[in-house]
Each structure stands twice: as C-alpha cells, then as structure tokens.
Scaffold this active site. Structure first.
Site, mmCIF file in Angstrom:
data_model
loop_
_atom_site.group_PDB
_atom_site.id
_atom_site.type_symbol
_atom_site.label_atom_id
_atom_site.label_comp_id
_atom_site.label_asym_id
_atom_site.label_seq_id
_atom_site.Cartn_x
_atom_site.Cartn_y
_atom_site.Cartn_z
ATOM 1 N N SER A 276 18.198 -8.593 81.809
ATOM 2 C CA SER A 276 18.417 -7.685 83.169
ATOM 3 C C SER A 276 16.777 -6.903 83.191
ATOM 4 O O SER A 276 16.840 -5.815 82.743
ATOM 5 C CB SER A 276 19.501 -7.703 83.954
ATOM 6 O OG SER A 276 19.704 -6.608 84.740
ATOM 7 N N LYS A 277 16.035 -7.013 85.030
ATOM 8 C CA LYS A 277 15.437 -5.694 85.111
ATOM 9 C C LYS A 277 16.135 -5.243 85.627
ATOM 10 O O LYS A 277 15.239 -3.737 85.427
ATOM 11 C CB LYS A 277 14.675 -6.929 85.757
ATOM 12 C CG LYS A 277 15.244 -7.604 87.805
ATOM 13 C CD LYS A 277 13.603 -7.098 88.543
ATOM 14 C CE LYS A 277 14.771 -8.035 89.970
ATOM 15 N NZ LYS A 277 14.093 -8.612 90.729
ATOM 16 N N ARG A 278 17.333 -5.004 86.001
ATOM 17 C CA ARG A 278 17.962 -3.679 85.989
ATOM 18 C C ARG A 278 17.986 -2.783 84.854
ATOM 19 O O ARG A 278 18.542 -1.941 85.129
ATOM 20 C CB ARG A 278 19.753 -3.821 87.050
ATOM 21 C CG ARG A 278 19.238 -3.791 88.134
ATOM 22 C CD ARG A 278 20.267 -4.560 89.016
ATOM 23 N NE ARG A 278 19.715 -5.930 89.829
ATOM 24 C CZ ARG A 278 19.536 -7.022 90.160
ATOM 25 N NH1 ARG A 278 19.353 -7.506 88.862
ATOM 26 N NH2 ARG A 278 18.588 -7.548 90.995
ATOM 27 N N LYS A 279 17.798 -3.321 84.054
ATOM 28 C CA LYS A 279 18.187 -2.458 83.008
ATOM 29 C C LYS A 279 16.812 -2.280 81.918
ATOM 30 O O LYS A 279 16.320 -1.236 81.286
ATOM 31 C CB LYS A 279 19.511 -2.936 81.927
ATOM 32 C CG LYS A 279 19.616 -2.924 82.201
ATOM 33 C CD LYS A 279 21.830 -3.110 81.522
ATOM 34 C CE LYS A 279 21.705 -4.597 81.338
ATOM 35 N NZ LYS A 279 22.593 -5.168 81.210
ATOM 36 N N ASN A 280 16.317 -3.558 81.747
ATOM 37 C CA ASN A 280 14.900 -3.292 80.464
ATOM 38 C C ASN A 280 13.708 -4.201 81.525
ATOM 39 O O ASN A 280 13.879 -4.699 82.343
ATOM 40 C CB ASN A 280 14.731 -4.334 79.851
ATOM 41 C CG ASN A 280 16.254 -3.672 79.237
ATOM 42 O OD1 ASN A 280 16.479 -3.009 78.008
ATOM 43 N ND2 ASN A 280 17.393 -4.393 78.368
#
Ligand code: GLU
Length: 498
Positions: A251-255
């Site tokens: 997820s772009k929210r994490k990586n």
C-alpha cells in the site's frame, strides 16, 4: 493457436509496481510461447481515469524495458485498445444478454440500495436482494415510461457452484450463493469492469488471463458471462499478490508503490525487473540473478508461487548491487549513472536553485545533495521545533492527506497545504511546518527554496520522505490516529499542540 495475453491497467493513479509485475509475467509468457502481449487501457471509470496516468503507464513500463505488441499507443489489428473508445460494443453485448434473459434491468434507486444495505446489516446477508430480477414485462415498461434510470445486472445462478481450472491455483470452486448479481452497465450507460473486460478479452482473442489473485473474487462472474454469451473462456492464471514486509497487500500509505520511485532512487531497470520476476517465480537451481531471456526460455507455470510474495526492498538493494558489480562493466558505469539523473537536463533544473547559494563549485553538492541521495541522515535535533515529535507526525500525516486528496504534488500545492496545516494546528508556518519540511525532504535545517526543490525531487520521493519522517519520529498509534483524524476532519487540531 497463437498465445495472446494482456494486461488491462486502469489509468487511475500512479504506475504501480504490481502493474509492472503483471506486465512482466504476461510478457514473458507471451515470448516463451511465441505469442502476443497486449496492453489494453481500462478507462471505464470516467471520474478517476486521467490521460496523464495513462501516459505514465507507458513511461514506467518502458523504463522497465517492457514492450507490448499491441496497444493504444502502438495500434494493432484488434483495436481500439482503450475501452472508452469501445462503448458501442458494450451496449450491444449488454443488450444481447437482456435479450437472452441472462441479465435484467434494475431500477433500484440509491435509497433502495441503502435500504437493502441496512436490511443486510441486520440479517448478516450481503449483496443485492434481487428485487428487480423478476419484474414483469409490464412493470419494466411502466418504469421505463416513467423515465426511471436503470442499471443492467447479471443473473447469477441461484444454486450450485462455479468450478474452473486455474493454471496456477488448480481447481477453484465457489458457491453461487456467495456471488452477487453484478451490475454490468451503470445507469449512465457506461459498462462496469466485468462486462467490458470479458467482451474485450473475447474480441481480442485473449487465450490466457494472467492477473493478480485479488481478482479471483470476480472470476466466477466472468466464468458465467462467458457461459451466457456461449464463448470459450480463456485459461485463468492467478498470480500471487505482492505483499509488504508486514505480510499485507502493498500500500502506498506504507511503502513506495510507484514504479517511478524506484527509477528516481537510481535502481537499474534490469535489476528491478529481475527482482519482480523473483517475487512470483523460482528458477531452476535456485538462481536469483538472471537476465530476462533466461526466464523466458525456461518459463514453466508450475514454478509460479501460489502464495503472496514479500516485496522486500532489502532484497532489491542486494540484487541491484549484484548487477552494479557483476553486470555493468566498469567503463559503462558512469554512463549509466549519467542516464539516471547526472545528466544535463536534470542538472539544468537544479542550477537556478543553487546559483546564488554557492561560494565555490565545491559547495554545489552541499546545497543539492538531497536530490541525489536516498537515505537522508535524520537526527532528532534536525526535527526539533516548538512542537513535540508526535505533533510533528500529525503535521506530516495531514500534509500527506491533503496532497493525496488533491492528487496534485507540485511545490505550489505543498506550499498551499503547508499554510493550511499551520493554520489548523495553530502553529507558526515558518518556524514549525517549514522547518519540519526542510528536515524531512532535505535532511537539512535550511536549503534552497523548498517548494521549487519539491518539483525536482518528484512526488514519489516526497511522499516516501514524509512517511519516513513519521516513522523516524515514532509513528502514530491506531488510537491516536483516530483521535487525530477527528480533529482534522473538524478543521481544528490546536488542542493536540501542547
Ligand atoms: N482493469 C483491471 C486492473 O486495473 C484489470 C484486471 C484484469 O486483469 O482482469 O487491473
């Protein structure tokens, strides 16, 4: 039979590493079988699709040296390859299903659907309750005459189960009771993914559908569509998903999930591609470093993994280093580094930022090192402002939310967002928010004009650095996050600043 495979990305966001991963497996499957690899743009979601996202799909895949035989940009005998240019076809095939009694018009309004959801919450059931499935001819005529808009829904069998052979997962069985009467045509006349995808795969004579296993829940709907139309379905091959190091979907929210992030950080496309193939496939003799030709030659679907693969950047770093040491001759290395961003075009962008800030040329990298290095040296002192590290985290998170929401990541947008954030938190823009931004994005207490620099640093590295800073400052616990979110939505976070 000529093997024909495709990827069908939707141009609704940044070019995702998962798109490159699927494109690669499709491309190497096609090449192994002397077949064709097609790129189709699935832009039926008119609200979220954007031409620049489509352009970025081409650019990012080309950076990976992934090339397609047919597609919107290169043409081909089965075009058009962009779904927005194929609307008439979907209307025609939806009508065919209506005529055959395999689909029905659903006149439910948004309120009806809300009522169904409410009833489902109580009963524990899910999906549409099929109240329009058995309307009489008369009722349908009446509703149409009254001008009530309708969607077209697929008739899912009411009993039994869907069974199909997946060339990777084996036999897959799914009770029809678990499948909803899917909307095929929206009331605005646009098809949903399911109808458009099947019509196109059929008309484009796709023989194998190789896609991520997150689509498996859709496959029964596709299987029944093929049956209703009387078409031969392709062979389905569902690949294991790419997972983050936490074992969850990337997820772009994490990586960082944008292919451009890896390009901008200076990974080699051939190493990146090697890494991606390794995610889904194990070569004979446990080889980990190999040119793409080797995997094309030996490709065997049996060697594709069946469970998720962890997208571990430590591994990517190692592979990249192996390529630098063993695959690039010393005399070519400088030219590869220049190709990356040590080139005139990139340097000329930087000159206006640096010109008045250097006493000697020796100061050049002192001023703009943050555009070239991946790991900024963060220290607690660097981040010290009037607010606590926790509030620092909130401020970065708020900036991320604002930028994501507006989908604009220019320096100007960040400038605007940073001012609003300062206001909502009741903190000094320059002494707190700007200071935090210099620390996070440049690893410095001051530097060249921040917002102009962001335009050069790019969206993906900017996002990654804001995320890294949150992590460096200790992160935000789930509980604090929900409290913070409430304040943020209410437009006042002053009470969080102590
Ligand atoms: N449009 C879908 C996507 O965005 C295609 C999925 C498929 O391959 O069927 O990935």
């Amino acid at each position: 039979m000529t093997v024909r495979v495709r990827i069908a990305p939707s141009p609704t966001g940044d070019p995702h590493v998962g798109t490159a991963y699927m494109a690669l497996f499709n491309m190497l499957f096609a090449h192994h079988h002397d077949g064709k690899f097609i790129l189709r743009i699935e832009d039926t979601d008119q609200k979220r699709s954007r031409p620049e996202y489509e352009e970025n799909i081409y650019k990012s895949l080309s950076w990976c040296n992934i090339h397609w035989d047919e597609g919107p940009d290169v043409g081909g005998p089965y075009g058009p390859y962009r779904q927005s240019e194929r609307s008439d076809l979907y209307t025609k095939y939806a009508q065919e299903l209506l005529d055959k009694g395999k689909a029905y018009k659903c006149f439910c309004t948004a309120e009806d659907l809300e009522e169904i959801r409410e009833a489902n919450r109580e009963s524990g059931r899910s999906g549409y309750d099929r109240r329009c499935r058995d309307l009489t001819e008369e009722q349908i005529r009446e509703k149409e005459a009254a001008g009530i808009p309708y969607t077209i829904r697929l008739k899912i069998p009411l009993e039994g189960e869907c069974v199909y052979e997946d060339a990777i997962k084996g036999r897959v069985t799914c009770p029809w009771a678990d499948v909803d009467d899917q909307i095929l045509m929206k009331s605005d006349g646009f098809p949903t993914y399911h109808l458009a995808n099947i019509v196109d795969d059929h008309l484009m004579e796709i023989t194998h559908v190789i896609r991520g296993d997150e689509w498996m829940s859709s496959t029964p709907k596709h299987v029944i569509l093929y049956e209703h139309f009387g078409w031969k379905p392709p062979t389905f091959m569902h690949m294991p998903l790419l997972l983050g190091t936490d074992g969850k979907k990337l997820s772009k929210r994490k990586n960082p999930t944008s292919i451009f992030y890896y390009r901008d950080c200076g990974y080699l496309p051939e190493a990146f591609v090697n890494f991606l193939t390794l995610m889904g496939y194990s070569m004979t003799e446990d080889r980990e470093i190999y040119p793409i030709e080797d995997i094309i030659n030996e490709f065997d679907a049996k060697r594709i993994g069946t469970s998720g693969a962890v997208f571990d950047t430590t591994k990517l770093d190692w592979i990249n280093q192996q390529y630098i040491i063993n695959s690039i001759p010393e005399k070519s290395l400088w030219s590869r580094i220049k190709d990356w961003q040590m080139n005139d075009e990139f340097m000329e962008k930087i000159i206006p930022l640096v010109r008045k800030r250097i006493k000697t040329f020796g100061d050049f990298f002192d001023v703009c090192d943050f555009l070239f290095i991946n790991n900024l040296r963060y220290t607690p002192e660097l981040f010290a402002t009037k607010v606590s590290p926790q509030v620092g985290c909130y401020i970065y998170q708020a900036l991320l939310w604002m930028l994501e929401e507006n989908e604009v990541w220019s320096g100007e947008a960040l400038n605007e967002a940073s001012r609003q954030v300062a206001e909502v938190f009741g903190v000094n823009h320059k002494k707190v928010v700007m200071k935090l931004l210099f620390a996070s994005l440049m690893g410095k207490q001051q530097g060249p004009p921040l917002f102009d620099s962001i335009d050069i640093l790019g969206k993906d590295r900017t996002r990654a650095r804001l995320l890294n800073s949150i992590e460096f400052l200790g992160g935000i616990s789930k509980k604090k996050m929900s409290a913070f979110q409430k304040c943020w939505n209410a437009g006042d976070c002053k009470s969080l600043v102590e």
